[in-house]
Design an enzyme around this catalytic site. Structure first.
Site, PDB file in Angstrom:
ATOM      1  N   GLU A 172      25.041  36.914  46.075  1.00  0.00           N
ATOM      2  CA  GLU A 172      26.278  37.929  45.691  1.00  0.00           C
ATOM      3  C   GLU A 172      26.840  37.691  44.611  1.00  0.00           C
ATOM      4  OE1 GLU A 172      28.084  39.834  48.598  1.00  0.00           O
ATOM      5  OE2 GLU A 172      26.118  39.502  49.389  1.00  0.00           O
ATOM      6  N   HIS A 241      33.606  35.223  50.021  1.00  0.00           N
ATOM      7  CA  HIS A 241      32.994  34.701  48.724  1.00  0.00           C
ATOM      8  C   HIS A 241      33.559  33.649  48.076  1.00  0.00           C
ATOM      9  CE1 HIS A 241      31.578  39.055  47.845  1.00  0.00           C
ATOM     10  NE2 HIS A 241      30.469  38.323  48.122  1.00  0.00           N
ATOM     11  N   CYS A 352      37.723  39.833  41.476  1.00  0.00           N
ATOM     12  CA  CYS A 352      36.344  40.481  42.012  1.00  0.00           C
ATOM     13  C   CYS A 352      36.064  41.608  41.102  1.00  0.00           C
ATOM     14  CB  CYS A 352      36.772  40.943  43.514  1.00  0.00           C
ATOM     15  SG  CYS A 352      37.055  39.781  44.623  1.00  0.00           S
TER      16      CYS A 352
END
Ligand code: SUG
Length: 428
Positions: A172, A241, A352
């Site tokens: 990721e 995450h 993000c």
């Protein structure tokens, strides 16, 4: 060598919508089928970048990806004209249409893992685009991301590009990667957070595998890499995450007490190599995981201002939670709040939205300058958003062939503004 952290923010794309695509991301799941406002989303992102640049920080942009992604539908057997394909997928597989329409490339923290040249044995900046294999709608980002990064960081003398990892090593990107160092230009410790194979979450999946993190540390030839396992209860609470429960910059690390298995041992080992490490643990009794996740406190951007001081750029939601507000006051770090609510509703906070790339002056000069921030670029991008973006998008609008045309027209215009050449499938 003098080096900087450059924040590459993903510009929110014209199809930004809430499709509830990410299992384990509580905001995405909760807002499924809510109406979105792509124009507001893109303007909020640009306002955040403008604010960063005004603080004296280095800022750059990454363009949105082509959506709906007709090429992905053709790979899945759809044939005919683009409009025919759109009509057919809307009727037969609306969930697939939503997936290929997601503007999720805005979350550039998931675009790639980047190792600065000071950390690598060959002295190059290394890039691995994330395969984002845990979610189909995200997995279709990696090809375009790879193309964009190779275009922006083209000079082979300074930059090394690796292909995305195979899908059986779910990765990721930088959302699970924290670099700690004394100074940006000096050697760093790269801390990879990943799911533990011994302790699995019970509700939601761990998206980052140890095998992926390890493969990246090896191929980037990182001198000092460390691994920490995500705590399964944190993943089950919605920390899909690592950057939902921890953030670090230079020698400052802010983390939730329940973020990792063996946090204490990890910090002690880090401190041996980086004695000035300041690790701030936020206790669960002060900020319970649920509050950390709903406020996105840890998805703040922790930055070093030109005068050397630290600053925290937090989402406005964290100011609205009294417990989180008290915690922020206790850090003693200058804090600014930004409104990225449109992105937040899909589980994407300030951190993000950006990919951090540490570059020396020489490397920065060798990168493509047309994506670097300026007041003139900001004005052009605002005018571009106002001209091309809708202010309302519901689930049914994704089937509208005009949305496909509008998006392509917008992206075609953007590649001219950013002087990127032909980077999209529809342009070739
Ligand atoms: O992968 N949301 C993204 C949010 C990514 C946040 N990034 C970081 N934490 N670095 C995700 O879950 C939701 C899309 C939707 O439901 O429409 C989404 O993809």
């Amino acid at each position: 060598m003098n080096a900087f952290e450059v924040n590459f923010d993903g510009i929110v794309g014209p199809t930004h919508n809430y499709a509830g695509l990410s299992y384990g991301n509580v905001a995405s799941m909760r807002n499924r089928r809510a109406a979105s406002n792509p124009r507001e989303a893109a303007l909020q992102g640009l306002a955040k970048m403008k604010f960063f640049a005004a603080l004296g920080l280095k800022q750059a942009v990454l363009p949105p990806h082509e959506r709906p992604h007709i090429a992905s539908l053709r790979k899945r057997g759809y044939t005919g004209s683009d409009a025919e394909i759109l009509a057919k997928v809307a009727k037969d597989e609306p969930a697939l249409l939503a997936a290929v329409s997601s503007a999720s490339a805005m979350w550039a923290a998931n675009a790639a893992t980047v190792s600065p040249s000071a950390d690598t044995l060959d002295g190059k900046v290394h890039f691995t685009p994330a395969n984002l294999a845990s979610n189909f709608h995200r997995s279709i980002e990696s090809e375009t991301t790879a193309r964009l990064l190779r275009g922006i960081f083209a000079e082979e003398r300074y930059f090394a590009h690796h292909p995305p990892l195979p899908a059986d090593l779910p990765d990721e990107g930088a959302a699970n990667h924290t670099r700690l160092c004394h100074a940006y230009g000096g050697p760093g410790i790269e801390l990879f957070a990943c799911g533990s194979s011994d302790h699995s979450p019970t509700t939601f999946p761990a998206r980052q595998s140890f095998a992926a993190s390890n493969a990246i540390a090896q191929s980037h030839r990182v001198r000092d890499s460390r691994f920490v396992m995500q705590n399964p209860p944190a993943i089950d609470a919605g920390a899909f995450h690592n950057d939902v429960v921890a953030v670090g910059n230079r020698s400052l690390l802010l983390y939730h007490q329940l973020a990792w298995l063996n946090a204490k041992g990890t910090i002690a080992a880090l401190r041996k190599s980086l004695p000035e490490l300041r690790a701030i643990e936020v206790k669960d009794c002060d900020v319970p995981l649920a509050d950390a996740i709903s406020s996105y406190l840890f998805n703040s951007q922790l930055v070093t201002l030109p005068d050397g001081s630290d600053a925290l750029i937090a989402p406005v939601e964290s100011r609205e939670n009294p417990r989180v507000g008290t915690a922020i006051d206790s850090f003693g770090i200058a804090t600014h709040f930004v409104d990225v609510r449109q992105s937040m509703r899909n589980g994407g906070g300030p951190a993000c939205l950006r990919l951090r790339v540490v570059l020396t002056e020489t490397e920065l000069a060798a990168a493509r300058q047309s994506v670097m921030w300026s007041e003139a670029l900001y004005k052009k991008l605002v005018a571009w958003v106002e001209r091309h973006y809708r202010d309302h998008l519901g689930a049914d609008d994704l089937a509208d062939p005009r949305l496909l045309d509008e998006s392509r027209t917008a992206l075609d215009a953007l590649t001219k503004i950013l002087r990127l050449g032909s980077v999209y499938d529809f342009q070739t």
